[in-house]
Design a protein around this motif. Structure first.
Motif, short mmCIF file in Angstrom:
data_model
loop_
_atom_site.label_atom_id
_atom_site.label_comp_id
_atom_site.label_asym_id
_atom_site.label_seq_id
_atom_site.Cartn_x
_atom_site.Cartn_y
_atom_site.Cartn_z
N ALA A 53 0.85 -1.20 0.00
CA ALA A 53 0.00 0.00 0.00
C ALA A 53 0.89 1.24 0.00
CB ALA A 53 -0.92 -0.02 1.22
N THR A 54 1.38 1.59 -1.19
CA THR A 54 2.25 2.77 -1.34
C THR A 54 1.73 3.62 -2.50
OG1 THR A 54 3.69 1.58 -2.87
CG2 THR A 54 4.29 1.51 -0.53
N THR A 55 2.21 4.83 -2.58
CA THR A 55 1.79 5.74 -3.66
C THR A 55 2.23 5.20 -5.02
OG1 THR A 55 3.79 7.04 -3.22
CG2 THR A 55 1.72 7.85 -2.27
N GLU A 56 3.35 4.40 -5.03
CA GLU A 56 3.82 3.81 -6.29
C GLU A 56 2.77 2.83 -6.85
OE1 GLU A 56 5.73 4.07 -3.59
OE2 GLU A 56 7.21 5.54 -4.32
N SER A 57 2.14 2.09 -5.96
CA SER A 57 1.11 1.13 -6.40
C SER A 57 -0.10 1.86 -6.97
CB SER A 57 0.68 0.26 -5.22
OG SER A 57 1.76 -0.50 -4.74
N SER B 232 -0.13 0.34 9.10
CA SER B 232 0.54 1.59 9.50
C SER B 232 -0.27 2.79 9.02
CB SER B 232 1.94 1.64 8.90
OG SER B 232 1.85 1.72 7.48
N ALA B 233 0.02 3.95 9.58
CA ALA B 233 -0.74 5.16 9.23
C ALA B 233 -0.63 5.46 7.74
CB ALA B 233 -0.22 6.34 10.06
N ALA C 236 0.05 3.31 5.30
CA ALA C 236 -0.65 2.27 4.53
C ALA C 236 -2.15 2.50 4.55
CB ALA C 236 -0.31 0.90 5.10
N LEU C 237 -2.69 2.88 5.70
CA LEU C 237 -4.13 3.14 5.81
C LEU C 237 -4.54 4.32 4.93
CD1 LEU C 237 -4.74 2.68 9.66
CD2 LEU C 237 -5.35 1.10 7.83
N ARG C 238 -3.68 5.35 4.91
CA ARG C 238 -3.97 6.53 4.09
C ARG C 238 -3.98 6.17 2.60
NH1 ARG C 238 -0.54 9.73 1.87
NH2 ARG C 238 1.18 9.00 3.19
N VAL C 239 -3.03 5.33 2.17
CA VAL C 239 -2.96 4.90 0.76
C VAL C 239 -4.16 4.02 0.42
CG1 VAL C 239 -1.64 3.50 -0.88
CG2 VAL C 239 -0.44 5.11 0.60
N LYS C 240 -4.56 3.17 1.37
CA LYS C 240 -5.72 2.30 1.13
C LYS C 240 -7.00 3.13 0.96
CE LYS C 240 -4.14 -1.93 3.41
NZ LYS C 240 -4.37 -2.86 4.54
N GLU C 241 -7.12 4.22 1.73
CA GLU C 241 -8.29 5.11 1.58
C GLU C 241 -8.33 5.69 0.17
OE1 GLU C 241 -8.49 8.10 4.68
OE2 GLU C 241 -7.91 6.61 6.16
N LEU C 242 -7.14 6.08 -0.32
CA LEU C 242 -7.05 6.62 -1.69
C LEU C 242 -7.38 5.52 -2.72
CD1 LEU C 242 -6.32 9.01 -3.51
CD2 LEU C 242 -3.91 8.31 -3.36
N ALA C 243 -6.91 4.31 -2.44
CA ALA C 243 -7.20 3.17 -3.33
C ALA C 243 -8.70 2.89 -3.39
CB ALA C 243 -6.44 1.94 -2.85
N ILE C 244 -9.36 3.00 -2.23
CA ILE C 244 -10.82 2.77 -2.18
C ILE C 244 -11.55 3.81 -3.03
CG2 ILE C 244 -12.85 2.85 -0.68
CD1 ILE C 244 -10.97 1.69 1.55
N THR C 245 -11.12 5.07 -2.90
CA THR C 245 -11.74 6.15 -3.68
C THR C 245 -11.58 5.90 -5.18
OG1 THR C 245 -11.24 7.72 -1.90
CG2 THR C 245 -11.79 8.65 -4.04
N ASN C 246 -10.35 5.57 -5.60
CA ASN C 246 -10.08 5.31 -7.02
C ASN C 246 -10.83 4.07 -7.52
OD1 ASN C 246 -8.42 7.49 -6.93
ND2 ASN C 246 -6.49 6.36 -7.07
N LEU C 247 -10.84 3.01 -6.69
CA LEU C 247 -11.52 1.78 -7.06
C LEU C 247 -13.03 2.02 -7.23
CD1 LEU C 247 -11.42 -1.26 -7.54
CD2 LEU C 247 -11.54 -1.61 -5.06
#
Length: 426
Positions: free
Chosen positions: A12-16, A43-44, A46-57
């Motif tokens: 869960a990184t910005t690169e992904s 981690s904080a 990773a959770l932030r990136v996952k939130e962004l991933a959810i929005t994009n998904l």
């Protein structure tokens, strides 16, 4: 788990996230984002990136019209919701429900999804989110015309929210209740709920879109009471609010504004409103429909009126608010035309009237019998001969009522003198 999810996860990184955005098609992007959500890290960052991933998904699934996958996504994210603040959970859940709503033909899915989320929020004791999902569910039930279930849901929800004094949600629910009672043709309760919504709105800051919705509902209720001038001012306020936000509801506000002008016998003003700067922005079938009705009304032509109703059926007859008022307008116009046509005659064939007014004989006969019963004119229908016989208005001589009044007064005087004499004799 969705078929798009693969056994190996991506960190869960910005690169992904960038990798998902650079993918050659939407399916690959969706697959990558699912794999990002599979990352076990909490981690904080990773959770932030996952939130962004959810929005994009959510955005990708919405564009692909994959409503069932969005529903499954909400179920899959429940363990993730335990790791983030409740406010963020509420934002994500409402965002996904809104995304499903953007996909056409998903009203039944939205209702079942909201019911599932209500059960989950109740089990998780997430009161704030549950109340908002229940309000959304009530709105969906109202759209689906499931009035009994919607009313039962709102009744309990209003008591609970009033106890918590959540003004912003209370405005939403009171407004929803007003619409529900209006749909059930219970105008006193619809007005009471709208007043409650206004009272709650006055105590807080209300977003312009919400204020526009309140004004729109106020206009609808005033129009229902035939107070078209006040209704017009409310529709105008709603139109300005929605227009500034480029909200699709602006076209409905404009349509109802034009309707009010026609109903107060100011159909000539319709062209001016349409050609104004604000009106030109919303040219389309809805505005054309109201212009056609205004032209027909100006010419007092039932033929043009019926042509407008036929040509713009979706915009006029399928809009319950417009249809109700136009039915009243059509009846008035028909009565005026019939009264004008039969005025020179004492006996006339119904077929002749139907020919002059260009309507079916059965239609004209039915309307004439209704007008006779409503005492719009004195006459009778001779169905054997197919004629209408019009009686002359028998004007009552003014001397007769005056004589009756005099006799009544004399009777009162005699009664009074008798009672006085009876007292003296006693």
């Amino acid at each position: 788990m969705s078929t798009s999810v693969q056994s190996s996860y991506l960190p869960a990184t910005t690169e992904s996230i960038s990798k998902a955005q650079e993918a050659k098609d939407a399916s690959e992007s969706i697959s990558i984002l699912y794999r990002v959500l599979e990352d076990p890290s909490s981690s904080a960052d990773a959770l932030r990136v996952k939130e962004l991933a959810i929005t994009n998904l959510t955005n990708y699934l919405t564009k692909e019209n994959r409503a069932e996958d969005l529903r499954n996504l909400l179920t899959q994210l429940r363990p993730f919701f335990a790791l983030i603040p409740k406010a963020k959970t509420a934002k994500i859940v409402r965002g996904i429900i809104d995304a499903v709503a953007k996909i056409p033909g998903t009203s039944e899915l939205q209702i079942s999804l909201c019911k599932e989320m209500v059960e989950w929020t109740r089990a998780e004791k997430r009161t704030f989110l549950r109340q908002r999902v229940e309000a959304r569910l009530a709105a969906l039930l109202l759209e689906n015309q499931e009035y009994t279930e919607a009313l039962a849901l709102l009744s309990g929800l209003i008591k609970e929210v009033r106890r918590l004094d959540d003004k912003l949600l209370l405005v939403d629910i009171d407004l929803l209740e007003s619409k529900l009672h209006f749909s059930l043709r219970n105008l006193p309760k619809a007005k009471a709920s709208l007043t409650a919504a206004r009272t709650a709105a006055n105590a807080i800051y209300v977003p312009p879109s919400q204020q526009g919705t309140i004004d729109l509902q106020s206009g609808i209720l005033h129009a229902e009471e035939k107070d078209y001038k006040t209704a017009y001012s409310y529709f105008f306020e709603a139109f300005e609010a929605f227009s500034s936000l480029e909200d699709p509801k602006a076209i409905f506000s404009l349509k109802y504004m034009l309707l009010c002008k026609i109903m107060v016998n100011q159909a000539d003003d319709v062209a001016g409103i349409i050609s104004s700067k604000a009106g030109l922005k919303y040219l389309g079938p809805d505005v054309d429909a109201m212009k056609a009705v205004a032209d027909a009304y100006s010419k007092r032509s039932l033929k043009y009126f019926e042509t407008a109703l036929r040509d713009y059926k979706a915009q006029l007859e399928e809009d319950p608010i417009v249809h109700r008022h136009l039915s009243s307008l059509y009846d008035t116009l028909l009565e005026q035309n019939l009264c004008r046509l039969i005025e020179p005659y004492s006996r006339v064939e119904i077929a002749h009237i139907a020919e002059m007014i260009e309507l079916p004989i059965s239609h004209v006969e039915k309307k004439l019998s209704q007008m006779i019963l409503d005492k719009k004119f004195a006459g009778t229908l001779d169905q054997g001969a197919g004629c209408l016989i019009i009686f002359e208005d028998t004007k009552t001589e003014e001397i007769f009522p005056a004589t009756l009044e005099t006799i009544t007064n004399v009777g009162k005087v005699v009664d009074s003198l008798y009672m006085r004499s009876a007292k003296i004799m006693a």
